[in-house]
Design an enzyme around this catalytic site. Structure first.
Site, PDB file in Angstrom:
ATOM      1  N   SER A  86       0.798  -1.232   0.000  1.00 49.58           N
ATOM      2  CA  SER A  86       0.000   0.000   0.000  1.00 49.58           C
ATOM      3  C   SER A  86       0.828   1.278   0.000  1.00 49.58           C
ATOM      4  O   SER A  86       0.272   2.367   0.138  1.00 49.58           O
ATOM      5  CB  SER A  86      -0.954   0.000   1.192  1.00 49.58           C
ATOM      6  OG  SER A  86      -0.270  -0.325   2.360  1.00 49.58           O
ATOM      7  N   THR A 186      -1.471   3.461   4.751  1.00 44.40           N
ATOM      8  CA  THR A 186      -0.645   4.646   4.488  1.00 44.40           C
ATOM      9  C   THR A 186       0.451   4.692   5.521  1.00 44.40           C
ATOM     10  O   THR A 186       0.219   4.307   6.668  1.00 44.40           O
ATOM     11  CB  THR A 186      -1.489   5.934   4.681  1.00 44.40           C
ATOM     12  OG1 THR A 186      -2.534   5.938   3.716  1.00 44.40           O
ATOM     13  CG2 THR A 186      -0.669   7.204   4.539  1.00 44.40           C
ATOM     14  N   THR A 204       1.324   6.931   0.181  1.00 45.02           N
ATOM     15  CA  THR A 204       0.441   5.773  -0.013  1.00 45.02           C
ATOM     16  C   THR A 204       0.174   5.524  -1.490  1.00 45.02           C
ATOM     17  O   THR A 204       0.299   6.441  -2.306  1.00 45.02           O
ATOM     18  CB  THR A 204      -0.915   6.002   0.698  1.00 45.02           C
ATOM     19  OG1 THR A 204      -1.710   4.813   0.612  1.00 45.02           O
ATOM     20  CG2 THR A 204      -1.699   7.141   0.081  1.00 45.02           C
ATOM     21  N   ARG A 214      -8.426   8.730  -8.853  1.00 43.11           N
ATOM     22  CA  ARG A 214      -8.903   8.903  -7.480  1.00 43.11           C
ATOM     23  C   ARG A 214      -7.766   9.404  -6.584  1.00 43.11           C
ATOM     24  O   ARG A 214      -6.655   8.888  -6.620  1.00 43.11           O
ATOM     25  CB  ARG A 214      -9.440   7.577  -6.939  1.00 43.11           C
ATOM     26  CG  ARG A 214      -9.958   7.628  -5.489  1.00 43.11           C
ATOM     27  CD  ARG A 214      -8.920   7.191  -4.496  1.00 43.11           C
ATOM     28  NE  ARG A 214      -9.455   7.071  -3.128  1.00 43.11           N
ATOM     29  CZ  ARG A 214      -8.714   6.842  -2.054  1.00 43.11           C
ATOM     30  NH1 ARG A 214      -7.415   6.697  -2.157  1.00 43.11           N
ATOM     31  NH2 ARG A 214      -9.258   6.736  -0.860  1.00 43.11           N
ATOM     32  N   THR A 237      -4.828   7.351   8.666  1.00 38.93           N
ATOM     33  CA  THR A 237      -4.842   6.199   7.761  1.00 38.93           C
ATOM     34  C   THR A 237      -6.229   5.567   7.827  1.00 38.93           C
ATOM     35  O   THR A 237      -6.926   5.693   8.840  1.00 38.93           O
ATOM     36  CB  THR A 237      -3.742   5.172   8.105  1.00 38.93           C
ATOM     37  OG1 THR A 237      -3.778   4.106   7.155  1.00 38.93           O
ATOM     38  CG2 THR A 237      -3.911   4.603   9.508  1.00 38.93           C
ATOM     39  N   GLY A 238      -6.614   4.925   6.746  1.00 38.94           N
ATOM     40  CA  GLY A 238      -7.953   4.349   6.681  1.00 38.94           C
ATOM     41  C   GLY A 238      -8.635   4.825   5.415  1.00 38.94           C
ATOM     42  O   GLY A 238      -7.969   5.271   4.478  1.00 38.94           O
TER      43      GLY A 238
HETATM   44  N1  ASP Z   1      -6.025   6.845   3.518  1.00 38.34           N
HETATM   45  C1  ASP Z   1      -5.550   6.105   2.363  1.00 38.34           C
HETATM   46  C2  ASP Z   1      -6.403   6.451   1.184  1.00 38.34           C
HETATM   47  O1  ASP Z   1      -7.608   6.548   1.321  1.00 38.34           O
HETATM   48  C3  ASP Z   1      -5.536   4.626   2.555  1.00 38.34           C
HETATM   49  C4  ASP Z   1      -5.197   4.138   3.942  1.00 38.34           C
HETATM   50  O2  ASP Z   1      -4.504   4.795   4.691  1.00 38.34           O
HETATM   51  O3  ASP Z   1      -5.659   3.045   4.325  1.00 38.34           O
HETATM   52  O4  ASP Z   1      -5.869   6.564   0.108  1.00 38.34           O
END
Ligand code: ASP
Length: 336
Positions: A86, A186, A204, A214, A237-238
């Site tokens: 990721s 991330t 990320t 996107r 993150t998320g």
């Molecule tokens: N926040 C990141 C995104 O939406 C992904 C992640 O951190 O899980 O691109």
């Protein structure tokens, strides 16, 4: 100006229309970990894989490197790790099989920021973000323009996706009607440097198999990262869509400004979003924070968010707080 804790408690109960009794954490300040010596660096990053980045950041600071060098070169470690699906060249591609990377960096001193989004084929997007901050009059470059700029700056290119990720993508493509890919993470790395200033960065590849073009929260200043040199720094993150709609990292710093500790600030931000969002607590969002005093913390919308913390005394993975539905009250208030 940073408000006192007493003011924060008063302001918050008015601001959020909740009585002090509903804020049990307010008495738990003793639980916060504190690195009160300003000259002692504190480095915090998302997920256990952040630990290797933290260790490198600490090494750089201890050798006299700047806070920005520590953020950039620390994040390089994760960007270089091809087993990480990721972040960086090992990241999963978008729906068209192309890896598009998001990254940003912030310097507390000067309140400077740089960011790149949907950049392709550049090994270290964090370095591209830093160059945007230091060498242009802009904050954010995207897509082909970001890549052009990075190439002109002489940044290293990299083949992506890797062979393995390409095979996985082909398989996903063959079955895409059935499976929604859930892979995303991330590295957000924030630190209080020995000079007493705050810095941070994010990198990320975003959601696996996302729509081409996107952009998530990670390159958005105030979304995936925010640094206020007088207050603290926060990273996320998320699911970026659930962070960026609420300026998540900005909110965390804002809670700290009103007197919350880093853990409280992360927790209150997740709660504030859950109370408002039609998704309720089903948000998949997590925050890390460090304040000007070197206190740190993290919280997420569900149990089990782990993050890495490194100081000259220890380097370890810790578990963030999670919002509990009991203390949360009604959620998902803003249903259409
Ligand atoms: N926040 C990141 C995104 O939406 C992904 C992640 O951190 O899980 O691109």
């Amino acid at each position: 100006m940073v408000t006192t804790r007493r003011q924060f408690l008063q302001d918050s109960s008015v601001f959020l229309s909740v009585g002090a009794a509903a804020w049990p954490w307010m008495t738990s300040e003793a639980k916060e970990k504190s690195m009160l010596n300003k000259t002692s660096p504190v480095i915090v990053s998302t997920w256990p894989f952040g630990k290797a980045s933290n260790d490198e950041a600490l090494r750089i600071l201890q050798q006299g490197g700047s806070g920005l060098d520590a953020v950039e070169k620390g994040i390089w470690v994760t960007e270089n790790d091809l087993s990480n699906s990721s972040v960086g060249a090992g990241g999963m591609p978008n729906a068209m099989g192309v890896v598009q990377l998001d990254s940003c960096i912030m310097s507390g001193p000067g309140h400077k920021a740089g960011s790149v989004a949907a950049i392709e084929g550049i090994r270290h997007p964090i370095s591209a973000a830093r160059r945007v901050m230091e060498k242009t009059r802009h904050v954010m470059l995207v897509g082909a323009g970001a890549r052009e700029f990075a190439l002109k700056e002489g940044l290293e290119v990299a083949e992506m996706p890797t062979e393995g990720r390409r095979r996985e993508w082909l398989q996903w493509k063959a079955e895409q009607e059935k499976s929604a890919a859930k892979n995303h993470d991330t590295i957000a790395l924030i630190l209080l440097a020995p000079d007493g200033h705050l810095y941070g960065g994010c990198s990320t590849s975003g959601w696996a198999y996302k729509l081409p073009g996107r952009v998530g929260d990670s390159p958005i200043i105030g979304g995936g990262l925010y640094v206020d040199d007088e207050v603290g720094a926060a990273g996320a993150t998320g699911i970026g869509e659930n962070v960026m709609r609420y300026c998540g990292s900005f909110q965390v710093v804002s809670f700290m400004q009103r007197g919350a500790t880093p853990t409280e600030a992360c927790l209150e931000t997740v709660k504030a979003i859950a109370r408002k969002d039609p998704k309720g607590a089903d948000l998949s969002i997590n925050f890390i924070a460090v304040d000007k005093k070197g206190r740190y913390g993290a919280a997420g919308s569900a149990q089990g968010f782990s993050y890495s913390v490194t100081t000259p005394k220890f380097s370890q993975v810790e578990t963030g707080r999670a919002i509990s539905t009991k203390e949360l009250g009604p959620v998902g208030g803003n249903r259409p």
